[in-house]
Design an enzyme around this catalytic site. Structure first.
Site, PDB file in Angstrom:
ATOM      1  N   GLU A   1     104.645   7.768  49.866  1.00  0.00           N
ATOM      2  CA  GLU A   1     103.196   7.853  49.996  1.00  0.00           C
ATOM      3  C   GLU A   1     102.613   8.808  48.951  1.00  0.00           C
ATOM      4  O   GLU A   1     103.344   9.628  48.386  1.00  0.00           O
ATOM      5  CB  GLU A   1     102.862   8.383  51.407  1.00  0.00           C
TER       6      GLU A   1
ATOM      7  N   HIS B   1     101.573   3.100  47.217  1.00  0.00           N
ATOM      8  CA  HIS B   1     102.944   3.489  47.578  1.00  0.00           C
ATOM      9  C   HIS B   1     103.956   2.425  47.153  1.00  0.00           C
ATOM     10  O   HIS B   1     103.655   1.241  47.070  1.00  0.00           O
ATOM     11  CB  HIS B   1     103.079   3.884  49.056  1.00  0.00           C
TER      12      HIS B   1
ATOM     13  N   ASP C   1     113.544   0.646  52.536  1.00  0.00           N
ATOM     14  CA  ASP C   1     113.048   1.520  53.597  1.00  0.00           C
ATOM     15  C   ASP C   1     113.258   0.925  54.992  1.00  0.00           C
ATOM     16  O   ASP C   1     113.626  -0.240  55.141  1.00  0.00           O
ATOM     17  CB  ASP C   1     111.563   1.855  53.369  1.00  0.00           C
TER      18      ASP C   1
ATOM     19  N   ASN D   1      97.609   1.890  48.971  1.00  0.00           N
ATOM     20  CA  ASN D   1      97.318   3.223  48.427  1.00  0.00           C
ATOM     21  C   ASN D   1      98.240   3.555  47.247  1.00  0.00           C
ATOM     22  O   ASN D   1      98.348   4.698  46.839  1.00  0.00           O
ATOM     23  CB  ASN D   1      97.448   4.288  49.524  1.00  0.00           C
TER      24      ASN D   1
HETATM   25  C1  GLP Z   1     104.921  -1.685  53.216  1.00  0.00           C
HETATM   26  C2  GLP Z   1     106.385  -1.496  52.715  1.00  0.00           C
HETATM   27  C3  GLP Z   1     106.471  -1.657  51.228  1.00  0.00           C
HETATM   28  C4  GLP Z   1     105.646  -2.872  50.861  1.00  0.00           C
HETATM   29  C5  GLP Z   1     104.192  -2.540  51.010  1.00  0.00           C
HETATM   30  C6  GLP Z   1     103.252  -3.713  50.804  1.00  0.00           C
HETATM   31  O1  GLP Z   1     104.435  -0.623  53.942  1.00  0.00           O
HETATM   32  N1  GLP Z   1     107.011  -0.272  53.079  1.00  0.00           N
HETATM   33  O2  GLP Z   1     107.832  -1.781  50.842  1.00  0.00           O
HETATM   34  O3  GLP Z   1     105.878  -3.211  49.516  1.00  0.00           O
HETATM   35  O4  GLP Z   1     103.930  -1.870  52.234  1.00  0.00           O
HETATM   36  O5  GLP Z   1     103.293  -4.619  51.851  1.00  0.00           O
HETATM   37  P1  GLP Z   1     102.665  -6.049  51.784  1.00  0.00           P
HETATM   38  O6  GLP Z   1     103.484  -6.824  50.829  1.00  0.00           O
HETATM   39  O7  GLP Z   1     102.742  -6.585  53.181  1.00  0.00           O
HETATM   40  O8  GLP Z   1     101.258  -5.873  51.288  1.00  0.00           O
END
Ligand code: GLP
Length: 242
Positions: free
Chosen positions: A143, A138, A67, A136
């Site tokens: 989402e 995702h 992404d 959440n």
């Molecule tokens: C972000 C990214 C995801 C990531 C997730 C968790 O928003 N788009 O690809 O896996 O949230 O992030 P973190 O590892 O900082 O908790």
């Protein structure tokens, strides 16, 4: 599904990096699907270390990231391109042209999404997709929704995601409200999936993802249906599972 229990963040990072290393050793022209976020930072450090030790060669590896924010140029310190360049690509011997992220600055977003899916198909699909998990549920930036999105598409981020990601920005207003993300079909088409999760805050959602009903309201729950899913999680993240 295989669940690998790690002691802590370091242990999770080492175990996950070893799985990626094995993939690279077994297939030197692997297509790796990569993720951003704090969960995977330690495993990228570990991959860099293995590369510096002469144990990993990335010269034939192709990467596609999950992404990218809409509206942040590559040079912006919070763009996912900047994150990948500075936390991994600059430190290993991967040719820059082998690394790919959706272009959040594209004029024609629809076209960019179609081209990103075509790019992945043209590479022969993803051999191993690395995933983190949003609070959440995702994956990528898919989402919670009423149906599973298929290909790469543009999403409006939920308030909770904007809030969660605001820790990296000066304030919440600076967090982009839209992002481009691989869809669920793209992610699920990967031959192997490696999901990394750490910390107490994600214990509840990890349990829902792995043992709850498969529903687009918890996007990660679809992973239960993947034929080759490995979860590497630390004890805190697994604390609600047993
Ligand atoms: C972000 C990214 C995801 C990531 C997730 C968790 O928003 N788009 O690809 O896996 O949230 O992030 P973190 O590892 O900082 O908790």
């Amino acid at each position: 599904m295989k669940i690998i229990r790690a002691k802590d963040y370091q242990d999770m990072s080492r175990k996950a990096a070893n799985i990626i290393s094995a993939q690279i050793i077994l297939k030197e022209k692997s297509v790796l699907g990569l993720a951003t976020g704090s969960t995977v930072l330690g495993l990228y450090e570990r991959l860099i270390h293995l590369h510096n030790e002469g144990e990993l060669d990335f010269s034939n590896i192709l990467t596609v990231n999950l992404d990218e924010y809409v509206g942040l140029p590559a040079q912006h310190s919070q763009s996912y391109r900047y994150y990948m360049d500075n936390n991994l690509f600059k430190h290993i011997n991967i040719p820059y042209e082998n690394t790919n992220l959706p272009d959040g600055m594209a004029k024609d977003i629809e076209k960019e999404c179609r081209e990103y899916d075509d790019l992945i198909t043209g590479m022969g699909g993803i051999d191993l997709q690395l995933l983190g998990l949003g609070l959440n549920g995702h994956i990528g930036f898919n989402e919670p929704a009423t149906e599973f999105p298929k290909g790469t598409h543009c999403v409006t981020l939920t308030e909770s995601t904007v809030k969660a990601n605001s820790r990296f920005f000066e304030n919440e207003n600076e967090v982009p409200k839209k992002a481009l993300t691989m869809g669920i079909k793209t992610i699920m088409s990967a031959s192997k999936i490696l999901l990394c999760v750490n910390g107490k805050a994600k214990a509840g959602i990890l349990k829902e993802v792995l043992t709850g009903p498969v529903t687009p309201a918890v996007p990660g729950s679809i992973l239960q249906l993947h034929p080759d899913l490995t979860v590497v999680a630390d004890e805190e993240a697994l604390s609600e599972m047993l």
